[in-house]
Design a protein around this motif. Structure first.
Motif, PDB file in Angstrom:
ATOM      1  N   ILE A  13      52.809  68.610  15.847  1.00  0.00           N
ATOM      2  CA  ILE A  13      53.683  69.654  16.395  1.00  0.00           C
ATOM      3  C   ILE A  13      55.105  69.510  15.853  1.00  0.00           C
ATOM      4  O   ILE A  13      55.741  70.493  15.455  1.00  0.00           O
ATOM      5  CB  ILE A  13      53.688  69.588  17.935  1.00  0.00           C
ATOM      6  N   LEU A  14      55.610  68.283  15.822  1.00  0.00           N
ATOM      7  CA  LEU A  14      56.970  68.044  15.348  1.00  0.00           C
ATOM      8  C   LEU A  14      57.123  68.385  13.866  1.00  0.00           C
ATOM      9  O   LEU A  14      58.201  68.795  13.417  1.00  0.00           O
ATOM     10  CB  LEU A  14      57.363  66.581  15.577  1.00  0.00           C
ATOM     11  N   LEU A  15      56.024  68.226  13.097  1.00  0.00           N
ATOM     12  CA  LEU A  15      56.057  68.537  11.671  1.00  0.00           C
ATOM     13  C   LEU A  15      56.303  70.028  11.431  1.00  0.00           C
ATOM     14  O   LEU A  15      57.042  70.407  10.521  1.00  0.00           O
ATOM     15  CB  LEU A  15      54.737  68.108  11.019  1.00  0.00           C
ATOM     16  N   PHE A  16      55.696  70.876  12.259  1.00  0.00           N
ATOM     17  CA  PHE A  16      55.772  72.316  12.022  1.00  0.00           C
ATOM     18  C   PHE A  16      56.736  73.045  12.955  1.00  0.00           C
ATOM     19  O   PHE A  16      57.032  74.220  12.725  1.00  0.00           O
ATOM     20  CB  PHE A  16      54.369  72.930  12.156  1.00  0.00           C
ATOM     21  N   LEU A  17      57.228  72.361  13.967  1.00  0.00           N
ATOM     22  CA  LEU A  17      58.120  72.999  14.932  1.00  0.00           C
ATOM     23  C   LEU A  17      59.367  73.621  14.298  1.00  0.00           C
ATOM     24  O   LEU A  17      59.761  74.734  14.674  1.00  0.00           O
ATOM     25  CB  LEU A  17      58.525  71.982  16.014  1.00  0.00           C
ATOM     26  N   PRO A  18      60.008  72.937  13.323  1.00  0.00           N
ATOM     27  CA  PRO A  18      61.226  73.531  12.731  1.00  0.00           C
ATOM     28  C   PRO A  18      60.997  74.914  12.126  1.00  0.00           C
ATOM     29  O   PRO A  18      61.919  75.752  12.124  1.00  0.00           O
ATOM     30  CB  PRO A  18      61.607  72.520  11.637  1.00  0.00           C
ATOM     31  N   PHE A  19      59.793  75.198  11.616  1.00  0.00           N
ATOM     32  CA  PHE A  19      59.521  76.493  11.005  1.00  0.00           C
ATOM     33  C   PHE A  19      59.459  77.608  12.049  1.00  0.00           C
ATOM     34  O   PHE A  19      59.609  78.780  11.712  1.00  0.00           O
ATOM     35  CB  PHE A  19      58.206  76.443  10.232  1.00  0.00           C
ATOM     36  N   PHE A  20      59.237  77.230  13.307  1.00  0.00           N
ATOM     37  CA  PHE A  20      59.121  78.228  14.373  1.00  0.00           C
ATOM     38  C   PHE A  20      60.425  78.387  15.160  1.00  0.00           C
ATOM     39  O   PHE A  20      60.668  79.451  15.723  1.00  0.00           O
ATOM     40  CB  PHE A  20      57.986  77.843  15.332  1.00  0.00           C
ATOM     41  N   VAL A  21      61.242  77.340  15.206  1.00  0.00           N
ATOM     42  CA  VAL A  21      62.456  77.407  16.026  1.00  0.00           C
ATOM     43  C   VAL A  21      63.714  77.647  15.208  1.00  0.00           C
ATOM     44  O   VAL A  21      64.754  77.991  15.768  1.00  0.00           O
ATOM     45  CB  VAL A  21      62.617  76.108  16.852  1.00  0.00           C
TER      46      VAL A  21
END
Length: 230
Positions: A13-21
């Motif tokens: 989740i932490l790996l891809f979270l920046p792309f969503f937030v």
């Protein structure tokens, strides 16, 4: 949920979270992908498809890490395969509409530029079908050969760099599983429908979606592995 599962999925989740937030991070990805499509294909498949194999390892053995599994060699192989997948996307998404136009479906090329229509769905299905019948079996067999090579050499990077004995590995593959499950079942019942959806997406998202499907591939490989030991 076990501790190792919690840690793995939290990291995922932490790996891809920046792309969503973060719109900045997402815009950077879109721009970089447009300018360096082959590089991003390598990175996306090296990360996502390898994650799929790690999940597959969890299904088979109950662990995310195992001695001899060779995460780094597998990531390198998937990065290379990502380059060939991007190449196949360009070749088949360009050539298939031209071929369909040659057969008499004159609107095939224009259909892919439109929003969703039945013509676009038909062309996307044809692109996916041709790609998965012509390219996918070669890619899947090559992947199985490199996978076997990695295991035979203890999963080390040094072992991976040794020459691959293609003939011996090819002859000794479990062709019952490779043909009856990987080819005959996953291609028509999963990959062709899944990549039909892929080719309905905007070009900037197609390879990303295909790389996400690499996670599903890891699960399918795990199932195939379980079948091979029965």
């Amino acid at each position: 949920m076990k501790k190792q599962d919690f840690i793995f999925w939290l990291g995922f989740i932490l790996l891809f979270l920046p792309f969503f937030v973060s719109q900045t991070v997402f815009d950077f990805y879109i721009d970089f992908n447009k300018e360096h499509g082959m590089i991003t294909s390598f990175i996306k498949f090296a990360i996502l498809a390898t994650i799929g194999e790690i999940i597959g390892l969890r299904i088979r053995t109950g662990n995310y890490i195992q001695k001899g599994f060779g995460i780094l060699p597998r990531a390198i192989v998937w990065g290379f395969l990502g380059l060939t997948i991007k190449l196949s996307f360009i070749v088949f998404s360009t050539g298939t509409p031209v071929f369909l136009s040659y057969l008499g479906l004159e609107s095939a090329t224009e259909a892919m530029k439109q929003s969703f229509t039945l013509n676009k769905l038909l062309v996307a299905f044809c692109i996916s079908t041709f790609m998965n019948l012509i390219y996918a079996p070669v890619m899947m067999t090559f992947h199985k050969i490199t996978d076997t090579h990695i295991i035979n050499n203890g999963g080390t990077l040094v072992g991976f760099l040794r020459p691959i004995n293609f003939t011996e590995i090819f002859v000794n593959l479990n062709w019952n599983v490779q043909w009856n499950f990987v080819f005959k079942k996953t291609i028509p019942f999963f990959w062709i429908p899944a990549h039909t959806i892929t080719f309905l997406l905007p070009p900037d998202y197609q390879v990303l979606f295909a790389a996400v499907l690499g996670i599903v591939l890891g699960v399918l490989l795990a199932i195939a592995s379980l079948k091979s030991v029965k």
